[in-house]
Design a protein around this motif. Structure first.
Motif: not given
Length: 465
Positions: A344-349, A362-363, A368-370, A383-385
């Protein structure tokens, strides 16, 4: 053979019989039988029926150029051609060296190679200063003479061994496709064509909406993979996004996808060419075998460079794993990052549904756990990057280094701490092995629990440089 070709074949056999000491090289390729004069199937007439035989037990005069098909040339002991189509020089519009048959130096596909003298393929395709791959019975018209190239049921193991010998002799530094993909001596008639440009093997891998098959380009004999996607109203956006991302990328270590055709109607079929042909890194792990550290370092330097390029374009891959990294088996090897179906064209997701669970950082597992309202091993961020791609690629380094796929279903704190302890022990034990220490250190830097503590893809590329 056409009636004219059969008549000329009879003349050639008569000459070989009349002059038993002449054309010793040419006669190796001629097989004939005497025809029963009462045989009503002998529509072409003549005393003989037969064929020209080509196999590795009867090599051409010059193996590096393959078998020469043509007419005789005066003054040459071999007659000038391996397959002598007519005994006289330049007769029936057949030149002395009219056309060549040669195995492709990378793929092993049998190629018809035409120069300035044209030939006709299957009665419709004119071939001049061009090539044509032969993966099925193929008609070829040379001058006024028409023939059919057919395959016989040869011993496959012996065929592949001899093919490899010839390929290594004539092009030792060329890239090689895997042994099991090299065309068999008798091609499977279930091969199918896409836009008449490709010969394709049966499906190699697939998912809900797409399949991947190995293929050969008919015009060049080169190996590619075909990704065939079924476009429906549910996935049109995803397919268009994947192709749009591939058009954004132009890098030596990124595997290209180029759409070559689509169907019509409610469920369309989109076919993309994956080039260059690059078998997945996961195929390098067989039993106790593992690549050499020098090879791993060279390949992974390219992968980190390719990933840095992707991130610089503002793209997250989302599915880095050994199955999505290919290697062109050339000298030196060339690695390519493949399959941008999840990119995907994105810096964070925040989309934790993408990727392969075993390679998720892990993040992402925390998200997923959340989402399941479960107890979290690490406080989730919203978010993650790019560090998630670095985690996955560093896990690939670790798997190549130990020579097997990691066992965890998904990362957890206990398994991570055991992995961290392995790194510390390995660094102590490999203190005198500079290259092994570099690979372990790189994997360790990319497999930090906190994303802020991981190296970037650009740092990984620089470290291996």
């Amino acid at each position: 053979m056409s009636p004219t070709a059969r008549r000329i074949f009879n003349q050639l056999v008569d000459e070989l019989i009349a002059k038993p000491r002449s054309l010793q090289h040419v006669r190796k390729f001629v097989h004939y039988d005497i025809v029963d004069p009462n045989d009503h199937d002998n529509l072409g007439g003549g005393r003989y029926c037969g064929f020209f035989r080509l196999n590795f037990n009867i090599p051409p005069a010059h193996e590096h150029i393959g078998w020469v098909l043509g007419t005789s040339r005066r003054g040459l002991a071999t007659g000038g051609a391996d397959v002598l189509l007519a005994p006289g020089p330049s007769t029936f519009n057949v030149e002395s060296r009219h056309v060549y048959l040669q195995h492709h130096r990378q793929t092993g596909v049998l190629m018809i190679i035409a120069g300035k003298h044209p030939v006709l393929i299957n009665g419709i395709e004119k071939l001049q200063n061009a090539c044509h791959a032969v993966c099925e019975p193929t008609g070829i018209t040379i001058g006024d003479l028409a023939f059919k190239i057919s395959f016989t049921d040869l011993d496959e193991e012996s065929y592949r061994y001899q093919l490899r010998r010839v390929m290594d002799l004539n092009a030792p530094s060329f890239p090689r496709i895997p042994h099991e993909i090299t065309p068999a001596p008798t091609p499977d008639m279930n091969h199918y064509r896409v836009n008449t440009k490709y010969y394709s093997y049966p499906v190699h891998a697939g998912g809900t909406y797409s399949t991947v098959a190995y293929a050969f380009v008919k015009a060049t004999g080169e190996a590619v993979a075909l990704k065939i996607m079924k476009r429906t109203r549910h996935n049109t956006f995803d397919i268009d996004k994947e192709l749009r991302i591939m058009r954004m990328l132009n890098h030596d270590f990124i595997g290209g996808e180029y759409p070559v055709g689509s169907g019509q109607g409610e469920c369309q079929q989109v076919t993309a060419v994956l080039s260059p042909f690059a078998p997945a890194l996961s195929t390098r792990l067989h039993g106790d075998q593992r690549p050499e550290n020098e090879w791993i370092a060279y390949v992974m330097k390219q992968c980190y460079g390719g990933l840095a390029y992707i991130h610089a374009k503002g793209i997250l891959h989302h599915d880095i794993k050994l199955d999505n990294i290919g290697v062109v088996d050339s000298i030196p090897p060339r690695a390519v990052i493949m399959d941008f179906g999840h990119a995907a064209v994105e810096e964070y997701s925040t989309n934790h549904m993408l990727g392969t669970v075993r390679y998720l950082a892990p993040e992402i597992i925390a998200l997923k756990q959340e989402s399941k309202a479960a107890e979290r091993a690490y406080p989730a961020t919203p978010y993650f990057g790019a560090p998630v791609d670095v985690w996955a690629l560093s896990l690939c380094v670790y798997e190549l280094y130990i020579g097997k796929i990691i066992k965890w279903a998904s990362v957890n704190r206990a398994d991570y701490e055991a992995l961290d302890e392995y790194f510390k022990t390995e660094l102590r034990n490999r203190d005198d092995d500079r290259l092994a220490s570099k690979l372990v250190t790189l994997a360790c830097r990319g497999l930090q629990w906190k994303p802020s503590e991981r190296c970037s893809a650009a740092d990984g590329h620089l470290y291996l440089s």
